[in-house]
Design an enzyme around this catalytic site. Structure first.
Site, PDB file in Angstrom:
ATOM      1  N   SER A   1      19.962  -1.273  43.900  1.00 30.64           N
ATOM      2  CA  SER A   1      19.961   0.028  44.041  1.00 30.64           C
ATOM      3  C   SER A   1      21.341   0.493  43.660  1.00 30.64           C
ATOM      4  CB  SER A   1      19.356   0.458  45.557  1.00 30.64           C
ATOM      5  OG  SER A   1      19.283   2.110  45.266  1.00 30.64           O
TER       6      SER A   1
ATOM      7  N   HIS B   1      16.747   0.676  41.182  1.00 32.09           N
ATOM      8  CA  HIS B   1      16.363   2.346  41.321  1.00 32.09           C
ATOM      9  C   HIS B   1      17.139   3.132  40.412  1.00 32.09           C
ATOM     10  CE1 HIS B   1      15.284   1.275  45.778  1.00 32.09           C
ATOM     11  NE2 HIS B   1      14.627   0.911  45.142  1.00 32.09           N
TER      12      HIS B   1
ATOM     13  N   ASP C   1      15.027  -0.910  50.866  1.00 33.14           N
ATOM     14  CA  ASP C   1      13.846  -1.328  49.824  1.00 33.14           C
ATOM     15  C   ASP C   1      14.176  -2.870  49.687  1.00 33.14           C
ATOM     16  OD1 ASP C   1      11.605  -1.469  48.365  1.00 33.14           O
ATOM     17  OD2 ASP C   1      12.659  -0.448  46.489  1.00 33.14           O
TER      18      ASP C   1
END
Length: 344
Positions: free
Chosen positions: A12, A39, A131
């Site tokens: 991310s 992401h 995540d």
């Protein structure tokens, strides 16, 4: 017997730099297929395939839905789409968001674990929140290998740190050591997966993300987990509580999935949006009351002037209270007492 030849990687914040460095370590003859989630905003074009293709010896692409899996290729999730691994091919779909992201890391990891079991290696790199943690847990359930970037060197350490806290990690490595480790694992036999059967919940969760109306997941009242006291930040329905040992997660009826941290982050955003709306409404109310007070004054209606001036003071006072809340920036969190409590 195959090696650990299905490599899934999630990153991310700070992830582009980390992925560039990692891809540069892969040899041209790496006997593995690599799948990546970074992401990115839904409306932003992704240049990551071009960047990674120039940074290493392997070709990186945004795959087509149903594309066959080939060794020595890097498959990258396109914007606003999940990428899933099925047996022999790739799925690219716009399923429900997980941890408020699409693409998200957990669906990729979970689908790979379901399809390939012990052949899978999961890697979590730099990123905020958590995540990838539930996805790594799924990989370990199926006998795969879990690797995280050392949080001490990660630009954003939250994602690898969360994985370390909740999953039995096999390797916590510096970024420069992850590539050589993946190469060695790709050449090692993965072993039989008979001791690591597919958990029923894992299969059901993959069906949610696939959004296949023929698989029956939306036509039954049965749900994975048990109802919680919380509502889905995406659509407002009940969140169902799931536990992977001490790892608490939530999923709603239509498939949106959340970790505790992502629910908290959504609650903070919802509260802030509500406060901004309230502040705007109060300021407009005060403005309207001032206007009405002026008109009443011009007509000599003293009682109405007092009424509207009182309304102005009340609106301004409440607006100041909201402004004080913004200044304090106190986070919203899920009460511990409410976790596990069924909704009525």
């Amino acid at each position: 017997m195959p090696g650990h030849d299905i490599i899934v990687i999630g990153a991310s914040a700070g992830g582009v730099e980390a992925l560039v460095k990692l891809v540069g370590q892969f040899p041209a003859d790496l006997p593995a297929s690599i799948f990546m989630v970074l992401h990115i905003p839904a409306q932003s074009p992704s240049l990551l395939p071009d960047i990674l293709s120039r940074s290493g010896r392997l070709e990186a692409v945004h795959p087509r839905n149903g594309e066959s899996i080939a060794p020595g290729c890097i498959y990258i999730a396109p914007p606003d789409h999940h990428i899933l691994v099925a047996r022999g091919h790739v799925r690219v779909i716009r399923g429900p968001k997980e941890n408020r992201h699409r693409p998200a890391i957990d669906p990729l990891f979970r689908s790979a674990a379901l399809a390939y079991g012990r052949q899978v290696v999961g890697v979590v790199l730099t990123g905020a929140l958590d995540d990838g943690t539930a996805g790594l847990y799924a990989i370990k359930q199926r006998g795969g290998i879990a690797i995280v970037q050392n949080p001490k060197e990660a630009l954003y350490p939250s994602m690898p740190r969360s994985a370390l806290e909740h999953v039995n990690i096999d390797y916590c490595l510096s970024l420069s050591d992850i590539g050589p480790r993946l190469e060695r694992l790709a050449h090692q036999q993965a072993g039989e997966e008979g001791a690591y059967p597919v958990p029923e919940d894992m299969e059901e969760e993959v069906k949610y993300v696939e959004m296949n109306l023929d698989n029956g997941v939306f036509s039954t009242n049965e749900r994975v987990g048990k109802p919680s006291a919380f509502s889905c930040p995406e659509y407002g329905g009940v969140l169902w509580e799931l536990r992977d040992q001490d790892l608490l997660r939530f999923r709603c009826r239509v498939g949106h999935a959340f970790s505790v941290e992502s629910v908290e982050a959504a609650q903070v955003e919802q509260l802030e949006d509500a406060l901004w709306t309230a502040l705007k409404t109060l300021e407009e109310n005060a403005s309207l009351s001032r206007r009405m007070a002026k008109r009443a004054s011009e007509r000599g209606q003293k009682s109405l002037v007092r009424l509207y001036e009182e309304r102005v003071r009340g609106a301004e006072q409440r607006a100041r209270l909201i402004q004080q809340v913004f200044e304090k920036e106190k986070p919203v969190s899920i009460p511990e007492a409410a976790i596990g409590q069924a909704s009525e």
